[in-house]
Enzyme design. Structure first.
Site, PDB file in Angstrom:
ATOM      1  N   PRO A   2      33.634  54.219  57.959  1.00  0.00           N
ATOM      2  CA  PRO A   2      34.364  54.631  59.172  1.00  0.00           C
ATOM      3  C   PRO A   2      33.684  55.813  59.842  1.00  0.00           C
ATOM      4  O   PRO A   2      33.230  56.737  59.180  1.00  0.00           O
ATOM      5  CB  PRO A   2      35.750  55.010  58.651  1.00  0.00           C
ATOM      6  N   GLU A   3      33.578  55.751  61.170  1.00  0.00           N
ATOM      7  CA  GLU A   3      33.001  56.847  61.933  1.00  0.00           C
ATOM      8  C   GLU A   3      34.140  57.550  62.677  1.00  0.00           C
ATOM      9  O   GLU A   3      35.301  57.210  62.478  1.00  0.00           O
ATOM     10  CB  GLU A   3      31.915  56.308  62.874  1.00  0.00           C
ATOM     11  N   LYS A  68      34.314  63.383  60.650  1.00  0.00           N
ATOM     12  CA  LYS A  68      34.842  62.221  59.924  1.00  0.00           C
ATOM     13  C   LYS A  68      35.813  62.636  58.816  1.00  0.00           C
ATOM     14  O   LYS A  68      36.200  61.814  57.999  1.00  0.00           O
ATOM     15  CB  LYS A  68      33.694  61.425  59.318  1.00  0.00           C
ATOM     16  N   ARG A 279      19.417  54.391  57.308  1.00  0.00           N
ATOM     17  CA  ARG A 279      20.250  53.239  57.639  1.00  0.00           C
ATOM     18  C   ARG A 279      19.568  52.338  58.663  1.00  0.00           C
ATOM     19  O   ARG A 279      18.787  52.803  59.490  1.00  0.00           O
ATOM     20  CB  ARG A 279      21.615  53.705  58.204  1.00  0.00           C
TER      21      ARG A 279
END
Ligand SMILES: [Zn+2]
Length: 289
Positions: A2-3, A68, A279
């Site tokens: 989740p961002e 976050k 990533r």
């Protein structure tokens, strides 16, 4: 993972359901106890008994968010303190009458912290991969990651801070993608929204931050804000494991312009992928420079 938009949506739902409630019961999973017995501090990042003792009987005044991270503002015996945490890769909170009412079996099976509230509801923290974290701190400033975090994107100082930080000595030689994913530059940008914002701004993710003009960086900041806002309005992205507090899915993934696309949605050219900042990054060499 989740961002910012997904975490903000969780905050809003938690805020509606648990603010003003008192924690009357706490239960932690065997995974948490076993992790602590072997020195891994699974989920709870402090002494387990201390955590339970602090949380038990506390009233939840407010649910906040920074980057976050979520935080609970708590009160007990006129003392104000905070429970700070993040959802890791696959953490989710649920509010139900009982654990059995969590519809997603995979989450239900992987509960790690249960908080029984004074209105009879149960606040459950479930986390399949167990990368989530929670700990109690007295003041928010005592929580190390907050001390170096840039202003929130909604803060009027966010843009000037972003421009200064992105071009300082330390960051100017790094790829712009790595720079925007650093919470000391702007908080809350993860892998998905980094690809999306860079695409919308027409900036190549591999480009060194120091070689990008202030004008283009300002545009990039604008696109980060925009992708956050569009995602919030779409209920967040539901890919892999993210779920909202009532188990619902978002639809932001249907609006992706570049992330996990094979062809550029703007020019039709093949989308390139490359691992940047650990990533997989998606970009178009025709539309981004
Ligand atoms: Zn393109």
């Amino acid at each position: 993972m989740p961002e910012l938009p997904e975490v903000e949506l969780v905050r809003r739902e938690l805020s509606r359901s648990v603010e003003g409630r008192k924690i009357e019961q706490i239960e932690l999973s065997d995974y948490v106890y076993k992790g602590h017995a072997t020195g891994r501090k699974t989920i709870v990042k402090q002494d387990v008994d201390e955590f339970k003792e602090m949380m038990m009987g506390a009233s939840i005044l407010k649910i906040g968010r920074r980057g976050k991270y979520l935080f609970f503002v708590l009160e007990k015996s006129d003392d104000i303190f905070h429970m700070v945490g993040h959802l890791g890769m696959s953490g989710a909170f649920f509010i139900t009458g009982a654990l059995e009412e969590i519809e997603n079996l995979n989450y239900r099976k992987h509960w790690h912290a249960l908080f029984g509230l004074d209105d009879g509801t149960l606040l459950s923290y479930c986390d399949i991969r167990r990368f989530g974290e929670m700990s109690v701190v007295k003041r928010l400033n005592d929580f190390a990651p907050f001390s170096r975090m840039a202003p929130e994107y909604t803060d009027p100082d966010s843009l000037s801070y972003f421009l200064t930080k992105a071009r300082n000595e330390q960051n100017s030689k790094k790829s712009i993608k790595a720079v925007i994913m650093d919470s000391a530059v702007i908080p809350g940008v993860g892998n998905i929204y980094a690809s999306e914002a860079l695409f919308s701004a027409g900036v190549l993710p591999t480009k060194k931050a120091g070689n990008i003009s202030a004008e283009r960086l300002s545009r990039l900041h604008e696109e980060i804000v925009n992708v956050f806002e569009v995602s919030l309005a779409s209920g967040g992205s539901t890919i892999s494991d993210y779920r909202g507090v009532s188990g619902q899915s978002g639809s932001m993934q249907d609006r992706f312009k570049i992330y996990q696309k094979k062809r550029c949605t703007q020019c039709g050219h093949d989308v390139k992928t490359k691992v940047i900042a650990t990533r997989n990054t998606f970009y178009c060499t025709k539309c981004q420079r």
